[in-house]
Structures are given as structure tokens and as C-alpha cells.
Scaffold this active site. Structure first.
Site, PDB file in Angstrom:
ATOM      1  N   GLY A  35       8.288  55.460 -43.551  1.00 32.77           N
ATOM      2  CA  GLY A  35       9.290  54.788 -44.370  1.00 32.77           C
ATOM      3  C   GLY A  35      10.662  55.118 -43.820  1.00 32.77           C
ATOM      4  CB  SER A 109       6.329  56.897 -37.407  1.00 30.38           C
ATOM      5  OG  SER A 109       5.990  56.918 -38.772  1.00 30.38           O
TER       6      SER A 109
END
EC number: 2.7.1.25
Length: 201
Positions: A35, A109
């Protein structure tokens, strides 16, 4: 990417993952929290780890900032460095799963390809993608580290959500509303782990 030396051979240990899991009383698995910065990934992962610890589950939490103090201290925030950062973390998480641990990772990520790269390292069912879905405006209002302010001022380049892309998961194992209470989100994750028979407590 460096190739394996033909003289480097994987060594199978006499104690298996299944035997470690049996001793722990639960399966080894990776919960991969993804997120935006400020979405609540680390907070939810921390709350879940506390709940699991209280239940006697053996865990380890890998946090994005923490690994950059050591394992990934030589990496910056270019796309190539972000990819290598995630690759290293994925390999460490894989070893921890082999140790029979419930591994929680809190990393932005931002790219699907890197997250899928980690998924492919693990066996079926050992990778649970947790999308902490929080609107950019909410993340920016929270701004716990003051990073959005720096990015808006041009003092921080390649910042995800501002001048660097975030690719939301297409089909995460669980989709969390990052505006909900942390205790509620941790409870949803516990329910998922019980439903999958990863933990029994």
C-alpha cells in the site's frame, strides 16, 4: 542478475519445514502488506503480530525502513534498487517460511511484477498478498514521516504516489480498507489465517 555458480549446491537439512511447523503448531506463511506510504501497513502488521504472539504463534515482522538499515542499506529508490530491495526481502522471507514462521512484511512494493516475483519464490498458499487500500489524500494527510510534504516540495524524488507510480494488486488474497480501525483490520486477518487453517488458535 548474477548467475548461480555450478559449484554452489542447495543443501537439504535433516529437519524439514513440515517438522518445524509441527513443532510450532502452525504453518509457515508470508503475509505481504502492500500500500502507499501512510496507508497503515506497518501499523496493521504490528497489531497482527502482537495478536499472533499472544496466541503463541511464532512470527517475524520485516519492515521496509528496518531492512534498509542493514540488509538493503546499499540501495536507493530507483526502480532497479526497489526491485533488488524486494528480491532480497523475498529471499529472506522464504527462508523464514522454511523455518516455519508466520512472516509479516510491510513494504510499499509499488510494482506488481516485484510482488509476483516474491509470490513465485514460494509454494502455493505460502504467499498472502494484503492490500491496505487507503486513498492518497488520506495517506498524505496522515504523513507520519513528513515524506509527502518533502515530495510536494521537490525535496524527495521518486516518491510513490507523487512522482512514482503505485500499481495496486489485481487480485490480493485480502483487500483491507485502510480507513477502518486497526483492531478491525487485524481481526479480519486473523479470521483469514484461521479459515485457511494456517493457525488454529
Amino acid at each position: 542478475m548474477a548467475q548461480h555458480d555450478e559449484n554452489v549446491v542447495w543443501h537439504d537439512h535433516p529437519v524439514t519445514r513440515e517438522e518445524r511447523e509441527q513443532q510450532h503448531g502452525h504453518q509457515g506463511v508470508v503475509l505481504w502488506f502492500t500500500g502507499l506510504s501512510g496507508s497503515g501497513k506497518s501499523t496493521v502488521a504490528g497489531a497482527l503480530e502482537q495478536a499472533l504472539h499472544r496466541a503463541g504463534v511464532n512470527t517475524y515482522l520485516l519492515d521496509g525502513d528496518n531492512v534498509r538499515h542493514g540488509l538493503c542499506r546499499d540501495l536507493g529508490f530507483s526502480d532497479d534498487d526497489r526491485k533488488e530491495n524486494i528480491r532480497r526481502v523475498g529471499e529472506v522471507a522464504k527462508l523464514m517460511v522454511d523455518a516455519g514462521l508466520v512472516v509479516l512484511t510491510a513494504f510499499i512494493s509499488p510494482h506488481r511484477a516485484e510482488r509476483n516475483m516474491v509470490r513465485d519464490l514460494l509454494a502455493e498458499g505460502q504467499f498472502i498478498e494484503v492490500f491496505v487500500d487507503t486513498p492518497l489524500a488520506v495517506c498524505e494527510a496522515r504523513d507520519p514521516k513528513g515524506l509527502y510534504k518533502k515530495a510536494r516540495a521537490g525535496e524527495l524524488r521518486n516518491f510513490t504516489g507523487i512522482d512514482s507510480v503505485y500499481e495496486a494488486p489485481d487480485a490480493p488474497e485480502i483487500h483491507l480498507d485502510g480507513e477502518q480501525l486497526v483492531t478491525k483490520l487485524a481481526g479480519q486477518l486473523l479470521d483469514l489465517l484461521r479459515h485457511r487453517d494456517i493457525i488454529r488458535s
